[in-house]
Design an enzyme around this catalytic site. Structure first.
Site, PDB file in Angstrom:
ATOM      1  N   GLU A 294      84.962  34.532 101.401  1.00 35.60           N
ATOM      2  CA  GLU A 294      84.031  35.047 102.405  1.00 35.60           C
ATOM      3  C   GLU A 294      83.295  33.916 103.117  1.00 35.60           C
ATOM      4  O   GLU A 294      82.923  34.033 104.271  1.00 35.60           O
ATOM      5  CB  GLU A 294      83.020  36.001 101.747  1.00 35.60           C
ATOM      6  CG  GLU A 294      83.075  37.373 102.382  1.00 35.60           C
ATOM      7  CD  GLU A 294      82.210  38.412 101.700  1.00 35.60           C
ATOM      8  OE1 GLU A 294      82.755  39.455 101.352  1.00 35.60           O
ATOM      9  OE2 GLU A 294      81.001  38.183 101.520  1.00 35.60           O
ATOM     10  N   HIS A 323     102.403  33.607  81.364  1.00 34.02           N
ATOM     11  CA  HIS A 323     103.540  34.507  81.191  1.00 34.02           C
ATOM     12  C   HIS A 323     103.695  35.424  82.394  1.00 34.02           C
ATOM     13  O   HIS A 323     104.317  36.478  82.296  1.00 34.02           O
ATOM     14  CB  HIS A 323     103.359  35.304  79.894  1.00 34.02           C
ATOM     15  CG  HIS A 323     103.178  34.395  78.717  1.00 34.02           C
ATOM     16  ND1 HIS A 323     104.235  33.943  77.950  1.00 34.02           N
ATOM     17  CD2 HIS A 323     102.076  33.793  78.212  1.00 34.02           C
ATOM     18  CE1 HIS A 323     103.770  33.125  77.010  1.00 34.02           C
ATOM     19  NE2 HIS A 323     102.468  33.016  77.159  1.00 34.02           N
ATOM     20  N   LYS A 437      83.064  47.712 107.639  1.00 41.32           N
ATOM     21  CA  LYS A 437      81.903  48.527 107.238  1.00 41.32           C
ATOM     22  C   LYS A 437      81.597  49.552 108.334  1.00 41.32           C
ATOM     23  O   LYS A 437      81.340  50.725 108.071  1.00 41.32           O
ATOM     24  CB  LYS A 437      80.663  47.643 107.012  1.00 41.32           C
ATOM     25  CG  LYS A 437      80.656  46.863 105.695  1.00 41.32           C
ATOM     26  CD  LYS A 437      79.271  46.233 105.440  1.00 41.32           C
ATOM     27  CE  LYS A 437      79.223  45.430 104.150  1.00 41.32           C
ATOM     28  NZ  LYS A 437      77.932  44.862 103.811  1.00 41.32           N
TER      29      LYS A 437
HETATM   30  O1  PA5 Z   1      78.326  38.169 100.071  1.00 41.98           O
HETATM   31  C1  PA5 Z   1      78.039  39.093 100.804  1.00 41.98           C
HETATM   32  O2  PA5 Z   1      77.189  38.986 101.700  1.00 41.98           O
HETATM   33  C2  PA5 Z   1      78.711  40.448 100.656  1.00 41.98           C
HETATM   34  O3  PA5 Z   1      79.725  40.421  99.730  1.00 41.98           O
HETATM   35  C3  PA5 Z   1      77.685  41.480 100.210  1.00 41.98           C
HETATM   36  O4  PA5 Z   1      77.141  41.091  99.002  1.00 41.98           O
HETATM   37  C4  PA5 Z   1      78.320  42.866 100.081  1.00 41.98           C
HETATM   38  O5  PA5 Z   1      78.955  43.224 101.294  1.00 41.98           O
HETATM   39  C5  PA5 Z   1      77.273  43.904  99.728  1.00 41.98           C
HETATM   40  O6  PA5 Z   1      76.255  43.913 100.667  1.00 41.98           O
HETATM   41  P1  PA5 Z   1      74.842  44.547 100.357  1.00 41.98           P
HETATM   42  O7  PA5 Z   1      74.218  43.795  99.234  1.00 41.98           O
HETATM   43  O8  PA5 Z   1      74.090  44.397 101.627  1.00 41.98           O
HETATM   44  O9  PA5 Z   1      75.072  45.981  99.994  1.00 41.98           O
END
Ligand code: PA5
Length: 468
Positions: A294, A323, A437
Site C-alpha cells: 500500500e 514444500h 471503497k
Molecule cells: O493502511 C491503511 O490506511 C488502510 O489499510 C486502512 O487501515 C484500512 O483501509 C481501514 O481503514 P479505516 O481504519 O479507516 O477503517
C-alpha cells in the site's frame, strides 16, 4: 544492554552470489551515496512533524490510557473482539500471533487475558459462526471497533450487526459497557457515534495512517488486554529509532535494507519475499505485505510523473513453504529477493524423542531439538537458494519478546519510508484503495454514489457469451 535484532546481508553480495546477481562494493558505494542524504531528509521530515508515526514509541499518555482501559475491562471480559480491516487489524493479529502462545484461545492455562478474535472481513459465514458461539457469552464479550476514517463499509457493517445484537440481548447500556471505539480524535462517523453514544474511546493519532498505526492505540489495546507488555514493545521501537536515525548508511539498518530492495527492483528483481522461520512471525509477514504494497505501489512520483512503481511483497513461511514455494524460488525466474526472519533462541527448544529400532535412519533426529531443526532448515534453504544465485537477507531475533518485536515493527516502518524516498513517491497515501471503497458504496446504494453505480453497471452484469 537489552537484546537487539540484527540484520545480515552478506548473502546479497557479489562475493557470495556473483556479480550478475550480487551487489558489488562499488554498487554499495553508489547506494550509500544515493541513500545517505535521504537519512538526513527523513530525520528532518520527522522533526518537522511530517511523519508522526515516528513518535509513537514515546507517547506515554497513550500507553497509560490503553493500560487503564485494558485493566478496567480485563475482569469483565472473557472474549475480546477486534472489528477492523487493513491497518486497523493486521498489526493486532501479528502482535497476538507473535507474542502469545499458539493455544492461547483454547487453553485457559496458557492465557493471561481474554480470548482474542479479530474480524477483518465481511464473510457472513465466518462472523455468523462466531456470533452463534458468542450468543450466550455476550455479557462477557468486549468489542473494539477500530476505524480511523469511520466510514469503511466492512467495519461499519460488522459494528452495526454487533450493535443490534448487544442492544437486543443486553439492553440500552450494553454499548457503553462493551464497546471500545478506536478512531480519529475529532472527525468521522465512528467518532460521531462514539461521542453521541458515550462509548469508551481511544484515538488514532492525527497523521498516522492505518498501516503505520500498530504502535498506537490501534494495536496496543488488544495487545495489552491479552497480557502483552506494551511498554517493552514501545521501548523496543524506541531502541530501533536510534539505529534508524544514524546518518552512517552502513550502520543504519533501515537505510541499507531499503537501498538493497531499491537496487534489486531496478535490476528486475521486483518481488520481495519475506519468509519467517517461526510460526510466531508468520502474521508479521502479512503485516509487511500490506505496509509494503500500500505504501510503495504508486502510479505517480512526487513530481506527478507516471512511474507505475512498486515491489511486490510475498509472504512465505519456513519450513512449511519449503514444500510449496521453494521449487519456484530456486528454479523459477531469478526475479525475487528473500528476507528470512530467524529466531536464535526459541526458549523451549523441544527435544526430539528416540527413533524406534525399526527406523534407525531416523536416528540423526533423536536426541536433537526441534529448534535446531528449524534453524538448520533455514540455513539449508538459504544455502540452496545461494547455489542458484538468489539474493538472501536475514533479520535475526535473539528471542521473541515484546522488545525485539517492537524493534522489528519500527524497523520495517522506517524501511518503508526510506524505500518511498528512494522511489521518489508518497509512501503515506493509498489513492487506489479509495475507488474500490467508493464503488462498494455505489453497489450498496449509498446516497451520492448513483452516478458511479451507473458506471459500474456494465462491468457487473454477467455477459452470457462469456459464461460457460
Ligand atoms: O493502511 C491503511 O490506511 C488502510 O489499510 C486502512 O487501515 C484500512 O483501509 C481501514 O481503514 P479505516 O481504519 O479507516 O477503517
Amino acid at each position: 544492554m537489552p537484546e537487539q535484532i540484527k540484520f545480515y546481508y552478506k548473502n546479497v553480495t557479489a562475493e557470495i552470489i556473483g556479480a550478475e546477481h550480487g551487489i558489488t562494493e562499488e554498487q554499495f558505494k553508489i547506494l550509500s551515496e544515493k541513500t545517505t542524504p535521504l537519512i538526513a531528509q527523513l530525520n528532518n521530515e520527522r522533526k518537522a512533524g511530517k511523519t508522526p508515526y515516528r513518535d509513537l514509541p514515546y507517547k506515554k499518555e497513550t500507553a497509560s490510557k490503553v493500560k487503564a482501559v485494558a485493566n478496567e475491562l480485563r475482569d469483565k471480559c472473557e472474549n475480546f473482539v477486534v472489528l477492523g480491516i487493513g491497518g486497523s487489524a493486521l498489526g493486532n493479529i501479528a502482535l497476538q500471533t507473535a507474542l502469545n502462545p499458539y493455544m492461547y484461545n483454547l487453553d485457559d492455562n496458557q492465557r493471561k487475558g481474554p480470548r482474542l478474535f479479530v474480524f477483518d472481513n465481511v464473510d457472513p459465514a465466518q462472523l455468523n459462526s462466531f456470533l452463534k458461539w458468542a450468543e450466550d457469552k455476550l455479557d462477557k464479550t468486549v468489542f473494539n471497533v477500530i476505524s480511523k476514517s469511520g466510514r469503511t463499509a466492512e467495519t461499519a457493517s460488522q459494528f452495526l450487526i454487533i450493535r443490534k445484537m448487544l442492544l437486543d440481548k443486553l439492553g440500552a447500556n450494553a454499548l457503553q459497557r462493551q464497546v471500545v471505539a478506536t478512531t480519529d480524535p475529532e472527525q468521522g462517523t465512528l467518532r460521531k457515534i462514539a461521542d453521541q453514544a458515550n462509548l469508551r474511546s481511544l484515538e488514532v493519532p492525527d497523521g498516522v495512517g492505518g498501516r503505520f498505526s500498530v504502535l498506537s492505540a490501534v494495536g496496543l489495546l488488544s495487545a495489552a488486554i491479552c497480557g502483552i507488555d506494551i511498554d517493552q514493545l514501545l521501548a523496543g521501537a524506541a531502541d530501533m529509532d536510534e539505529r534508524v536515525t544514524d546518518t552512517d548508511f552502513f550502520k543504519n539498518p533501515a537505510a541499507i535494507i531499503a537501498a538493497i530492495n531499491y537496487h534489486y527492483y531496478n535490476r528486475g528483481k521486483r518481488i520481495s519475499v519475506m519468509m519467517p522461520y517461526s510460526y510466531h512471525l508468520k502474521d508479521f509477514a502479512d503485516w509487511y505485505r500490506q505496509l509494503w504494497a500500500e505504501s510503495l505501489g504508486k502510479t505517480k512520483d512526487l513530481q506527478g510523473n507516471n512511474v507505475f512503481v512498486g515491489p511486490t511483497p510475498i509472504k512465505a513461511l519456513g519450513t512449511t513453504d519449503q514444500h510449496s514455494q521453494v521449487q519456484l524460488y530456486r528454479e523459477g525466474p531469478n526475479d525475487k529477493i528473500f528476507t528470512f526472519l530467524q529466531v536464535e533462541d526459541f526458549k523451549s527448544p523441544l527435544p526430539i524423542g528416540p527413533a524406534p529400532d525399526t527406523a534407525p535412519e531416523l536416528g540423526y533426529l533423536s536426541g536433537s531439538q526441534m529448534a535446531k531443526l528449524i534453524n538448520s532448515e533455514k540455513l539449508a534453504t538459504e544455502y540452496a537458494m545461494l547455489t542458484d544465485k538468489r539474493p538472501c537477507m536475514t533479520i535475526l531475533f535473539p528471542q521473541m519478546n515484546p522488545y525485539t518485536v517492537g524493534q522489528f515493527i519500527y524497523l520495517f516502518e522506517v524501511i518503508t519510508s526510506f524505500a518511498g524516498a528512494l522511489f521518489n513517491i508518497n509512501a503515506y497515501d493509498q489513492p487506489a484503495v479509495e475507488l474500490g471503497k467508493e464503488a462498494t458504496f455505489a453497489l450498496m446504494g449509498r446516497e451520492g454514489f448513483e452516478e458511479m453505480a451507473k458506471n459500474i453497471q456494465p462491468f457487473t452484469k454477467l455477459d452470457d457469451k462469456y459464461l460457460i
